[in-house]
Design an enzyme around this catalytic site. Structure first.
Site, PDB file in Angstrom:
ATOM      1  CD  GLU B  59      -1.355  -2.758   1.782  1.00 53.55           C
ATOM      2  OE1 GLU B  59      -0.401  -2.322   2.048  1.00 53.55           O
ATOM      3  OE2 GLU B  59      -1.903  -3.631   1.491  1.00 53.55           O
ATOM      4  CG  HIS B 110     -13.893  -4.380   4.209  1.00 52.91           C
ATOM      5  ND1 HIS B 110     -14.085  -5.016   2.887  1.00 52.91           N
ATOM      6  CD2 HIS B 110     -14.034  -6.431   4.433  1.00 52.91           C
ATOM      7  CE1 HIS B 110     -14.685  -5.795   2.590  1.00 52.91           C
ATOM      8  NE2 HIS B 110     -14.169  -6.736   3.122  1.00 52.91           N
ATOM      9  CG  ASP B 118     -11.485 -10.869   8.469  1.00 58.83           C
ATOM     10  OD1 ASP B 118     -11.771 -12.486   8.313  1.00 58.83           O
ATOM     11  OD2 ASP B 118     -11.415 -10.149   6.868  1.00 58.83           O
TER      12      ASP B 118
END
Ligand SMILES: Cc1ncc(C[n+]2csc(CCOP(=O)(O)OP(=O)(O)O)c2C)c(N)n1
Ligand SMILES: [Mg+2]
Lengths: 263, 315
Positions: B59, B110, B118
């Site tokens: 990222e 998310h 998760d």
């Protein structure tokens, strides 16, 4: 070009002295690379810094801004008279290179980011069907940053053939030598393993620099990394290979001695 | 969700809206980090492969490349999960995007507790604090799917860095088809002057339900959808405080640095009134999203309780 480089090395030590702080070591080691790029290799227009077809130099090792400023002023991006404003209030010449300076492409100061940014510029050329090349200048210590290798992998994957990474291999980083802080060798093999064509050159020899950079701009289906072997502090005897001049301004006496050596 | 409203997926709306915009905005390019199916940018990838780049789960490079594209005149939409898009490359967002004020659109899914099973590493409960801390960023947390569609268009036409916060779970639809999103202008969804509930994201729906509970006790609550956290609609916040004399903030985010902090900062300076905050007090755990919302206090009842406390403190 040697004469220009000598003049610009004087500007570097003078600018950092006047600014009271800065990074002479890496500004002097990169100088011949920048002079070759701006005065021989790159297509660019100082009167039109945002010309869309320009070749781009991304100074990823942004602490070496004084070297870039000297080159940009000489090329005509802004008046040389502005150099003494380096690091002063209301100046366009920030401590680390920032695009508020005409000719500076990217904000910098946090190592490891420039190759990603350069890849973005290189991909934009493809999208816009432009022919420009993008050169990213990285420090060797900077190659400790993981993001450099994220970008290296991505550039090969996306076949950024118009992208050239140049590593200023002066073997010194902030505190000590690269061998002491974090071993980089085999550096050429690392780039090769990441899918790059690798060229090596003496980073102070103009004949070698020109032929290497010209070879790099012949596209070959892969991005090109140039490992330019340099001397940190090049041109000033007491700064050469001396880690303490990575990020320190010369004193008045040191400035005088440096200017004599560079006369 | 707790509410009786039908659910819709904001991330799916994102992917579909972006795809619809492809012809109208030839400069849009889409960048992903190996989560394109999850963030629904695979729809774009499959239709416009030439304007799509995957960088894998890397990222820092992802954001760095987007900055280079933006500096070259493109409008990059960068999408991954909120934790990976704001936390991992925070310095890249700061140095390469915020400081040069580049036209990068970061749309993350998310976010928050609704990520569910998760667990805490995947639940981005700090993303609003991180992005709001960056000068020049526009930060939007849409309440539902219809709003998301309009936010994505607003992102494309608003110059400068832009963060959009979306969920994994489908969330209740609180807007009708005639709704017009106005960037930077908070939306009053229900009027009332006993207490003002300022909510963002999924908590808008929860707060509307809380207002129903309060109405059963004769309390009229104003419910305001603060979709744009930055720049904040200070006028709406101050007039809500003036009219109601007590404020509740409700967000599916950590209590520090999000809506509650931002609203309190404005009210402290311009209109001090009692403020009660409904937010997360710390990290959560793995579980179905709805069970987490209950355990960690993001329910209509908890918002209504907070409203009662705020009203009591009016003095
Ligand atoms: C992310 C980040 N970490 C640390 C620093 C502090 N720092 C500035 S220069 C430098 C060493 C860089 O060495 P090198 O890349 O070899 O530069 P050069 O020798 O060309 O000057 C360090 C660690 C920084 N600027 N950015
Ligand atoms: Mg070095």
């Amino acid at each position: 070009m040697q004469a220009i480089a000598k003049e610009l090395r004087r500007d570097v030590v003078q600018t950092i002295y006047t600014g009271g702080s800065g990074h002479p070591g890496g500004s002097l080691s990169e100088m011949d690379i920048l002079v070759t790029l701006y005065f021989h290799v790159m297509r660019h227009d100082p009167a039109n810094p945002r010309w869309p077809d320009r070749d781009r130099l991304i100074l990823s090792k942004g602490h070496a801004s004084a070297g870039l400023y000297a080159v940009l002023a000489k090329a005509g991006y802004f008046p040389k008279a502005e150099l003494p404003t380096f690091r002063k209030l209301n100046s366009r010449l920030q401590g680390h290179a920032h695009p508020m300076t005409p000719g500076v492409e990217m904000n910098s100061g946090s190592l490891g980011m420039g190759l990603s940014f350069a890849l973005g510029c290189a991909l934009a050329a493809r999208l816009d069907k432009r022919r420009y090349n993008v050169y990213a200048l990285l420090g060797d210590g900077e190659c400790d940053e993981g993001q450099v290798w994220e970008a290296a992998m991505a550039a090969a994957h996306h076949r950024a053939t118009n992208l050239v990474a140049i590593v200023d291999r002066n073997r010194i980083q902030n505190d000590r030598t690269t061998d002491e802080v974090m071993k980089l060798e085999p550096l050429a093999m690392k780039w090769r393993a990441f899918g790059w064509r690798v060229l090596e050159t003496n980073g102070h020899d103009y004949t070698a620099l020109i032929s290497t950079l010209e070879r790099a701009s012949q596209r070959q289906g892969r991005p090109t990394a140039i490992i330019a072997h340099t001397v940190k502090g090049k041109g000033v005897s007491f700064m050469e290979n001396n880690p303490s001049f990575h990020g320190k301004a010369p004193s008045a006496q040191e400035l005088e001695k440096a200017l004599q050596e560079l006369a | 969700m707790v509410s009786k409203r039908p659910n819709a997926s904001t991330r799916e709306t994102y992917g579909k809206t972006l795809l619809e915009m492809a012809g109208e905005f030839p400069d849009i390019v889409v960048l992903g980090g190996d989560l394109n199916v999850s963030v629904f940018t695979h729809l774009w990838r499959d239709k416009h492969p030439d304007r799509f780049f995957d960088f894998g789960p890397a990222e820092q490079n992802l954001v760095g490349v987007s900055a280079g594209l933006a500096a070259s005149g493109k409008i990059p939409f960068v999408s991954t999960f909120a934790v990976f898009g704001t936390g991992r490359p925070f310095d890249q967002l700061r140095v390469l995007v915020a400081q040069p004020h580049l036209n990068v659109k970061l749309v993350c899914t998310h976010a928050g507790l609704l990520t569910g099973e998760d667990g805490m590493s995947a639940q981005g409960i700090e993303d609003l604090a991180l992005t709001c801390s960056l000068p020049g960023f526009t930060v939007v947390s849409p309440a539902d799917s219809p709003e998301t569609a309009q936010v994505i268009r607003a992102a494309a036409v608003t110059p400068g860095p832009f963060y959009v916060r979306l969920s994994r779970a489908a969330t209740p639809v609180v807007h009708g088809p005639g709704y017009r999103f106005n960037l930077g202008c908070a939306e009053t969804m229900r009027d009332g002057s006993d207490v003002a509930i300022l909510a963002t994201g999924v908590m808008v729906s929860v707060s509307l339900d809380a207002a129903e509970l309060l109405a059963q006790q004769g309390i009229n609550a104003r419910v305001i959808n603060v979709h744009t956290l930055k720049p904040l609609d200070e006028e709406a916040v101050v007039s809500a405080a003036r009219d109601a004399g007590a404020v509740v903030t409700a967000e599916e985010h950590y209590i520090h640095g999000g809506l509650g902090s931002i609203v309190s900062q404005v009210l402290g300076q311009k209109r001090p009134v009692p403020v009660e905050m409904v937010a997360l007090e710390g990290y959560a755990e793995s579980a179905p999203a709805q069970e987490l919302m209950v355990k960690y206090g993001l329910t209509p009842q908890r918002v209504a309780d907070a409203a009662q406390r705020a009203i009591k403190r009016k003095g």
